[in-house]
Design an enzyme around this catalytic site. Structure first.
Site: not given
Ligand code: NVA
Ligand code: CP
Length: 306
Positions: A101, A128, A131, A223, A263, A291
């Site tokens: 990540r 993502h 997801q 989101d 998400c 997930r």
């Molecule tokens: N768009 C959000 C998704 C979190 C799972 C982010 O990147 O923070």
């Molecule tokens: N939806 C998602 O990726 O959640 P987290 O940021 O908690 O991993």
């Protein structure tokens, strides 16, 4: 050559269908898969916070009999200047897959260039894809075949929107994305999603009208308005994103049996109201659970352990 999963577009529509079918089987009989990753280790590197991704990958690998290693980049030598390519080279000598990540998609590409084992994108600024596997499984559970179904995404044209456009198009869905002006998904992603949709019978519509997008939709999706790394823009974003909130009025415009996805994490009262996320149309907790099952399917497929 090992396969990587840096984008949902790294798999074909046929492979995506296969992964989702496999995830449904794993969900039904998890005990049948308890030793599939015996003797294997999976590195999970986080350069941003996570609740669902970290826990579902850790629990998922362990429930397949493998060994998960959750690593924050600040405690690795990465935090002291070792390159991401070299990190990939070394971790490939101990681990059978690497999950990352991070911020820029180029960091995932660099890791994959150094690594000799599969690399999985567990969120970048660009996509993502893990997801979206869970999202599509949830749509299938609630609605059956997603082909011909309409999903309306209201909010920021961000990483999640990008993967939804590509993944939804691969299953022949009609995708409508409504964002404030200046927050649209990036044009290359929209063009690629249109290209995929042309082949699958789906369609892509990107615009700025949230009511038009929501009208008659089978799935409403949103989101956060400020993603990880955009915290300082939060206050100014709230001002322009408020008309895109999923509330009872937006839900009333959707199909009578529409479901709502997010998400998570949710900023309740911003992009979604308590009434909607806690209401009967919400499928977000099943979506979060999925997930776990979809990532198990992904790991088994990438590692040839199905
Ligand atoms: N768009 C959000 C998704 C979190 C799972 C982010 O990147 O923070
Ligand atoms: N939806 C998602 O990726 O959640 P987290 O940021 O908690 O991993």
């Amino acid at each position: 050559m090992d396969r990587d999963f840096l984008s949902i577009d790294d798999v074909t529509p046929r492979e995506l269908h296969h992964l989702l079918e496999s995830a449904a089987k794993i969900k039904q009989s998890p005990a049948d898969y308890a030793i599939r990753l015996a003797g294997m280790a999976v590195a999970l590197i986080f350069e941003k916070p996570s609740t669902r991704t970290r826990v579902s990958f850790e629990v998922g690998v362990a429930s397949l009999g493998g060994h998960p290693l959750a690593l924050s980049s600040s405690e690795l030598q990465l935090g002291r200047g070792e390159t991401i390519e070299d990190t990939g080279r070394v971790l490939s000598r101990y681990c059978q897959a690497i999950v990352l990540r991070t911020f820029g998609q180029e960091r995932l590409e660099a890791l994959a260039a150094g690594a000799s084992v599969p690399v999985i994108n567990s969120l970048s600024d660009y996509e993502h894809p893990c997801q979206i596997l869970a999202d599509l499984l949830t749509v299938i559970e609630r609605k059956g075949d997603p082909a011909g179904r309409t999903l309306a995404y209201l909010g920021d044209g961000n990483n999640v929107a990008h993967s939804l456009l590509l993944g939804g198009a691969m299953l022949g869905m009609h995708l409508r994305v409504a964002t404030p002006t200046g927050f649209e998904p990036i044009p290359q992603v929209v063009e690629r999603a249109e290209e995929i949709a042309t082949a699958t019978g789906g369609s892509i519509a990107v615009g700025n009208n949230p009511e038009a997008a929501a009208r008659g939709a089978d799935v409403l999706y949103t989101d956060v308005w400020a993603s990880m790394g955009q915290e300082r823009e939060h206050a100014e974003r709230v001002l322009v994103f408020t008309p895109y909130r999923i509330d009872a009025d937006k839900l009333a415009l959707a199909a009578g049996d529409a479901i709502v996805l997010h998400c998570l994490p949710a900023h309740r009262g911003e992009e979604i109201t308590d009434e909607v996320i806690d209401g009967p149309a919400s499928a977000v907790w099943d979506q979060a659970e999925n997930r776990l099952h979809t990532q198990k399917a992904l790991l088994l497929w990438l590692l040839g352990r199905e």
